[in-house]
Design a protein around this motif. Structure first.
Motif: not given
Length: 540
Positions: A258-265, A498-501, A508-511, A528-531
């Motif tokens: 549910r969280s954004l990638g920027a938040t996880r980084v 499109l890239r963000l989609a 979501q596939a990985l989760y 997920v970190r790569e993404i």
């Protein structure tokens, strides 16, 4: 002002030790201890920490992070070995080493001897990683050691709690202890997990109403272990187990995606810094208190010089190693018998493997944190018996185990092989393929919608071709220079969308694969970190 100076000195010491650790062929904890001794002998003011504050500040975040990051599938796969080391070995260590200490030092009450043995039973995975840096630990062995450290922290510190209570009251009731242990364990685990789910639920509610603020989300995660610890301690359950359970529960919250990638980084960077500062500060504090504790312990021990102290430390360390060696051999033999019964080729643990696992049981931050929580006084106001001596002996065992591991463990680990385990390579390849397929479908679906929405359909088609580069290896069409600036901007925005989609579909596939246990936490975290890093470059 003095407290602020001490905190800044600790953080500066951790910074200096990190630089020296890269220059000197020594384990980082030993360097930090040496810096602490230098601080104690220097002009800066020394600190005398309140045990409860020390316990609250340092342990919850470290245990929470261990519970959060440990691979759950590997933990469950080798669960019997982990439980044997984390439960059986701890109890045996407390009884055996406690009796040994009391026999060697009659002036130390039996309950205090058991308390010292209890804090010597946990191992420290951070110290293991430091001393094994010159020779990589086999992955399966490292997972077993991490799982052991995760659980034996709680087991050893719960035993410490019983021993301290016996020292303060002078009585011990086994039925009462068993009942109390059940409440400590179940209450701590339940409260820890509930705290994580409640706080993360509140975080999701806030996110839906106000949008995601990475700073607030990170603050939520930082407060979670302290909330779990304090809530459990308030109802006299185990705050230690609550912090561990909160960290484990955090994994199952995180895989909901549910969280954004920027938040996880950003959150990963913050937690790495917290772990570095907390672990480093504990070892610096160990060294900083060593000179004064040594002087006080020699007085309490009532011996001539430090010779007997050195002998006691070596005897305790030898006892710990002997008990651990025997128990590790039995535990590994028991696990490998399972494969023998299933018809696989017979595997027996080699003495080299048993010796490496024994030496890898390094004592560190948890042992120091636990021993410093010994009360200063008894219920009647009298000084707690042999407190400084216990702290000194614990420090000596920490130093001795670090020195042994740093000199003997790397040669043992070189070329060491464990019974085979499933490879992550095929699993990772399958996960990448599944994520790529979902991303392509998401981009194609969005492209069809954009073709219908936009006046110039060629923009969506060209942007889609560019976005597909990441998944199909296609090279983006090189557009000829155009004078239509608005079209160029629209093309760039469409491509980004499109890239963000596609990235979100990948994630979501990985989760989804992790929730179905098709991949483990190690693969999930890496992919997920790569993404997230790719996404971070797009949204800057």
């Amino acid at each position: 002002m003095e407290s602020v100076t001490v905190v800044l000195a600790l953080l500066l010491s951790v910074l200096v030790s990190g630089a020296l650790g890269r220059l000197l062929p020594l384990p980082l904890p030993l360097i930090q201890i040496a810096i602490g001794v230098a601080l104690a002998l220097g002009p800066l003011p020394s600190t005398s920490l309140d045990p409860e504050i020390f316990f609250l500040v340092f342990l919850p975040p470290l245990l929470f992070l261990d519970g959060w990051r440990i691979p759950k599938r590997d933990l469950f796969r080798d669960g019997k070995t982990v439980l044997a080391l984390a439960l059986g070995l701890v109890v045996l260590t407390v009884l055996g080493i406690g009796t040994l200490i009391h026999g060697m030092i009659p002036g130390m009450p039996l309950a205090v001897a058991f308390a010292l043995a209890a804090v010597l039973s946990p191992t420290d995975p951070i110290a293991v990683s430091s001393v094994a840096a010159q020779a990589p630990v086999p992955r399966r062995l490292m997972h077993i050691l991490e799982g052991e450290a995760l659980l034996n922290d709680a087991t050893g510190l719960v035993c410490l709690r019983f021993a301290i209570a016996a020292a303060l009251t002078g009585t011990f009731s086994l039925p009462q202890a068993a009942t109390t242990f059940v409440w400590l364990a179940l209450g701590g685990i339940g409260i820890g997990a509930a705290t994580t789910f409640l706080l993360m639920g509140a975080q999701d509610l806030l996110r839906r109403r106000t949008g995601e603020d990475p700073g607030l989300q990170i603050l939520f995660s930082l407060l979670t272990p302290f909330g779990a610890y304090l809530a459990a301690e308030h109802v006299h359950a185990s705050g230690i187990l609550a912090a561990v359970a909160a960290g484990i529960a955090m994994t199952y919250v995180e895989i909901q995606g549910r969280s954004l990638g920027a938040t996880r980084v950003r959150r990963t960077a913050v937690w790495d810094t917290v772990a570095l500062a907390a672990n480093g500060s504990i070892f610096v504090l160990l060294g900083e208190q060593l000179p004064e504790v040594l002087r006080q312990a020699v007085k309490q021990a009532d011996v001539q010089g430090a010779g007997w102290l050195v002998a006691w430390i070596l005897a305790i360390t030898a006892g710990l190693m002997a008990i651990r060696f025997v128990w590790v051999w039995i535990s590994l033999q028991f696990v490998l018998m399972k494969a023998r019964r299933s018809g696989d080729r017979r595997e027996t643990p080699t003495l080299r493997l048993v010796a490496a696992t024994t030496l890898a049981g390094v004592k560190g931050a948890i042992t120091l944190a636990g021993i410093l929580t010994l009360p200063l006084t008894l219920a009647d106001g009298a000084p707690f018996p042999a407190r400084d001596l216990s702290i000194l002996l614990a420090m000596g065992v920490i130093l001795t185990s670090l020195l042994l591991a740093s000199t003997v463990l790397p040669p043992l680990l070189r070329g060491l092989r464990l019974p085979p385990e499933p490879s992550h390579d095929a699993e990772e390849d399958a996960a990448r393929a599944a994520a790529r397929d979902d991303a392509v479908k998401a981009i194609e679906a969005l492209q069809h919608r954009l073709v219908e929405e936009q006046e110039d359909a060629s923009i969506a088609v060209e942007a889609s071709a560019r976005a597909m580069d990441r998944y199909e290896g296609l090279e983006a069409a090189t557009a000829e220079p155009r004078k239509d600036v608005s079209r160029i901007k629209q093309l760039a925005l469409t491509e980004k969308r499109l890239r963000l989609a596609g990235i979100e579909a990948e994630r979501q596939a990985l989760y989804r694969l992790r929730r179905s246990e098709a991949i483990d936490d190690v693969v999930l975290r890496r992919l997920v970190r790569e993404i997230d890093l790719v996404e971070a470059r797009l949204v800057v």
